[in-house]
Design a protein around this motif. Structure first.
Motif, PDB file in Angstrom:
ATOM      1  N   ASP A 130      -7.318  -2.686   3.399  1.00  0.00           N
ATOM      2  CA  ASP A 130      -6.024  -2.005   3.467  1.00  0.00           C
ATOM      3  C   ASP A 130      -5.656  -1.677   4.911  1.00  0.00           C
ATOM      4  O   ASP A 130      -4.777  -0.855   5.159  1.00  0.00           O
ATOM      5  N   THR A 131      -6.319  -2.309   5.853  1.00  0.00           N
ATOM      6  CA  THR A 131      -6.078  -2.012   7.261  1.00  0.00           C
ATOM      7  C   THR A 131      -4.853  -2.762   7.756  1.00  0.00           C
ATOM      8  O   THR A 131      -4.849  -3.987   7.862  1.00  0.00           O
TER       9      THR A 131
ATOM     10  N   VAL B  94       0.865  -1.175   0.000  1.00  0.00           N
ATOM     11  CA  VAL B  94       0.000   0.000   0.000  1.00  0.00           C
ATOM     12  C   VAL B  94       0.900   1.223   0.000  1.00  0.00           C
ATOM     13  O   VAL B  94       1.759   1.363   0.881  1.00  0.00           O
ATOM     14  N   GLU B  95       0.718   2.084  -1.006  1.00  0.00           N
ATOM     15  CA  GLU B  95       1.538   3.295  -1.132  1.00  0.00           C
ATOM     16  C   GLU B  95       3.023   2.967  -1.063  1.00  0.00           C
ATOM     17  O   GLU B  95       3.793   3.591  -0.326  1.00  0.00           O
TER      18      GLU B  95
END
Length: 191
Positions: A107-108, A79-80
């Motif tokens: 996405d946690t 993520v990112e």
């Protein structure tokens, strides 16, 4: 041999495996893992999700076993441009990302780093535990933040054959390598 050469060589060796061969070898790797390591209920295991097109080790065998044994399972997700760890359960929903990797929809980030085991993807590992991955450095960064007691375990179809000639300062070696034939320890230097 340099990492780029080893990466190319072992990607080709993997491609040469039939799907049936990869499935059988993955089963042998799983058996060797379970014989040598005994994750217990409530322990935390971080394990990668395989990319079938790249004929990665079928870690779904591991994941299903862990979930059935009430071992906590965490999988990576990018993520990112950073790797986060997501805890999964039997009912976790997955989707395939742009790299062909099945990932949890969520996405946690669990924020968890105190794993007992990190089962690590690789293309090649030498006799000192140095590994060649896909070159993105995600696992080296993960290895920097996990506790010393965490067992860093690589899984591979192939035994070590030659030294990696360009090991970098930030490369963190594995503690163990599990292949279809054996389990190597890089902590004690014994197989």
């Amino acid at each position: 041999m340099l990492k780029a050469e080893l990466r190319k060589k072992y990607m080709q060796k993997r491609k040469a495996l039939s799907s049936d061969e990869a499935f059988v070898l993955s089963g042998k790797i799983f058996e060797n893992f379970i014989t040598s390591f005994t994750p217990a209920e409530s322990e935390k295991v971080h394990v990668f999700i395989p990319i079938p097109e790249r004929k990665e080790i079928d870690t779904w065998i591991f994941i299903h076993y862990f979930l059935k044994q009430n071992i906590r399972v965490f999988v990576p997700k990018i993520v990112e441009d950073r790797l986060i760890s997501i805890e999964i359960f039997a009912d976790t929903v997955f989707e395939v990302n742009s790299w062909g990797i099945s990932e949890p929809v969520s996405d946690t980030d669990s924020g968890e780093y105190d794993f007992q085991y990190v089962i690590t993807p690789l293309l090649y590992c030498d006799h000192k535990g140095n590994r060649v991955g896909y070159g993105k450095g995600f696992y080296d960064r993960l290895f920097q933040i996990i506790p010393d007691h965490t067992k860093k375990i690589g899984v591979n179809y192939f035994d070590p054959d030659e030294a990696i000639g360009d090991v970098w300062e930030n490369d963190i070696p594995l503690d163990y390598l599990v292949t279809p034939a054996k389990v190597l320890s890089f902590l004690s230097g014994l197989e």
